[in-house]
Design an enzyme around this catalytic site. Structure first.
Site, mmCIF file in Angstrom:
data_model
loop_
_atom_site.group_PDB
_atom_site.id
_atom_site.type_symbol
_atom_site.label_atom_id
_atom_site.label_comp_id
_atom_site.label_asym_id
_atom_site.label_seq_id
_atom_site.Cartn_x
_atom_site.Cartn_y
_atom_site.Cartn_z
ATOM 1 N N ARG A 27 87.773 -19.449 16.441
ATOM 2 C CA ARG A 27 88.463 -20.733 16.625
ATOM 3 C C ARG A 27 88.229 -21.346 18.002
ATOM 4 N NH1 ARG A 27 94.402 -20.665 13.681
ATOM 5 N NH2 ARG A 27 93.658 -20.202 11.557
ATOM 6 N N ASP A 37 95.497 -23.443 17.925
ATOM 7 C CA ASP A 37 94.043 -23.293 18.024
ATOM 8 C C ASP A 37 93.309 -23.741 16.767
ATOM 9 O OD1 ASP A 37 94.656 -21.227 16.306
ATOM 10 O OD2 ASP A 37 94.131 -19.618 17.688
ATOM 11 N N ASP A 38 94.032 -24.325 15.799
ATOM 12 C CA ASP A 38 93.363 -24.934 14.645
ATOM 13 C C ASP A 38 93.519 -26.455 14.663
ATOM 14 O OD1 ASP A 38 96.048 -25.058 14.060
ATOM 15 O OD2 ASP A 38 95.866 -24.313 12.001
ATOM 16 N N ASP A 44 108.812 -23.652 17.750
ATOM 17 C CA ASP A 44 108.883 -25.108 17.597
ATOM 18 C C ASP A 44 110.269 -25.568 17.163
ATOM 19 O OD1 ASP A 44 108.585 -23.969 15.091
ATOM 20 O OD2 ASP A 44 106.877 -25.211 14.482
ATOM 21 N N HIS A 47 97.837 -28.200 9.158
ATOM 22 C CA HIS A 47 97.263 -27.670 7.920
ATOM 23 C C HIS A 47 98.280 -27.655 6.779
ATOM 24 C CE1 HIS A 47 99.343 -24.230 9.727
ATOM 25 N NE2 HIS A 47 99.460 -23.771 8.495
#
Length: 331
Positions: A74, A147-148, A237, A261
């Site tokens: 990634r 990291d995506d 979060d 995603h």
């Protein structure tokens, strides 16, 4: 005859007295001409406000959360694409030493020494370090991504320029269509109250102004973030949303420009892709959940579509196909 003269004299005397009385009356003075009206002065325009200082790239602190096992697949892609255009803004937070990564990122690669296991405690540990490093940096804006995520640094700067970093600004995209609840507890487990609040999902990225981040300090700085998260039993979060909305009374500003995603990325209109702030991909678990963009790379060559997006944004990149770059269209 004498009588007639007497009457005439009396009449003359009366006439003389009347004339004398008239002469003694005050004569009317000539009326002064009315002064000419002068037009009222035009109202003064309010003094123009000095233009707000433009936001510079190094006013923004972008924290990328990753883990040691993702350094290869990634992070290598992110370093080659969007991070290459935002090096001064980007800090990588990981959980293990990696000399090769440190060679590329220098002091912007930060080993949090948090656990590599994906637990609530490990996630909150990394967020706690991110928060402290941002406060220490003195920068105006804190933005967290995973990291995506592909970050369009220009769109991010444009979005943040609409707000003041001294005000309470919490920007992001909720993954749910309703607020969540947290049960506040005190020592000993006794229930105190239930709080409802919105939170921005970390998988799409979110941003906090410095003004708001400083107000979060009692519940977030120097390890307090982990204690707060443990008190309400929430991941990183969600805990940010709890502090901002549940404790401080500020509000999440929902933005459609952040993407994770968790959503159907193929539904994003191709002609809007270059205006988005963050994009994502489904990864090996859901390889078809990617943005619908044409480019010089096949789906096999560019399974995340990040390289295709990057070459549309920065066609001068040396590894981009040498062809005429157009607007994003469907594959």
């Amino acid at each position: 005859m004498s009588r007639a003269r007497g009457a005439l004299c009396r009449a003359c005397l009366a006439l003389a007295a009347a004339l004398a009385a008239l002469l003694l009356l005050p004569l009317p003075l000539p009326r002064a001409p009315a002064p000419a009206r002068t037009p009222a002065p035009a109202p003064r325009a309010p003094p123009s406000r000095p233009a707000a200082p433009s936001l510079r790239p190094d006013d923004v602190f972008i924290a990328v959360k990753t883990t040691r096992k993702n350094h290869g697949p990634r992070l290598r892609l992110l370093l080659r694409t969007w991070i290459s255009r935002a090096r001064q803004q980007t800090f990588i937070f990981t959980d293990g030493d990696d000399p090769e990564l440190e060679l590329q990122g220098g002091d912007r690669v930060i080993n949090t020494n948090c656990s590599a296991v994906r637990t609530r405690q490990a996630l909150c540990c990394k967020m706690s370090v991110e928060y402290d490093k941002f406060i220490e940096s003195g920068r105006k804006w804190f933005c967290h991504v995973d990291d995506d995520n592909y970050v369009n640094a220009r769109s991010l700067l444009h979005l943040l320029s609409s707000f003041s970093p001294s005000q309470d600004v919490y920007l992001g995209r909720p993954s749910l269509d309703h607020p969540i609840e947290a049960t506040e507890r005190v020592q000993g487990g006794r229930t105190v109250t239930t709080v409802k609040f919105w939170f921005a999902t970390g998988g799409a990225g979110f941003c906090l102004s410095r003004g708001l981040a400083l107000k979060m300090s009692p519940w977030a700085s120097l390890g307090s973030f982990m204690s707060t998260a443990e008190q309400v039993r929430l991941p990183d979060d969600c805990t940010v949303g709890y502090i901002v909305e549940g404790l401080l009374g500020a509000r999440l500003l929902h933005s459609p420009l952040f993407h994770s995603h968790l959503e159907n990325l193929q539904r994003l209109p191709p002609d809007t892709l270059l205006q988005q702030v963050t994009l994502s991909h489904g990864g090996p678990e859901n390889p078809h959940n990617v943005v619908n963009v044409a480019g010089g790379f096949s789906l096999h060559q560019d399974p995340t579509r990040f390289k295709s997006i990057h070459c549309l944004l920065y066609p001068d990149t040396d590894w981009c196909p040498r062809q005429k770059q157009g607007a994003p269209t469907s594959r």
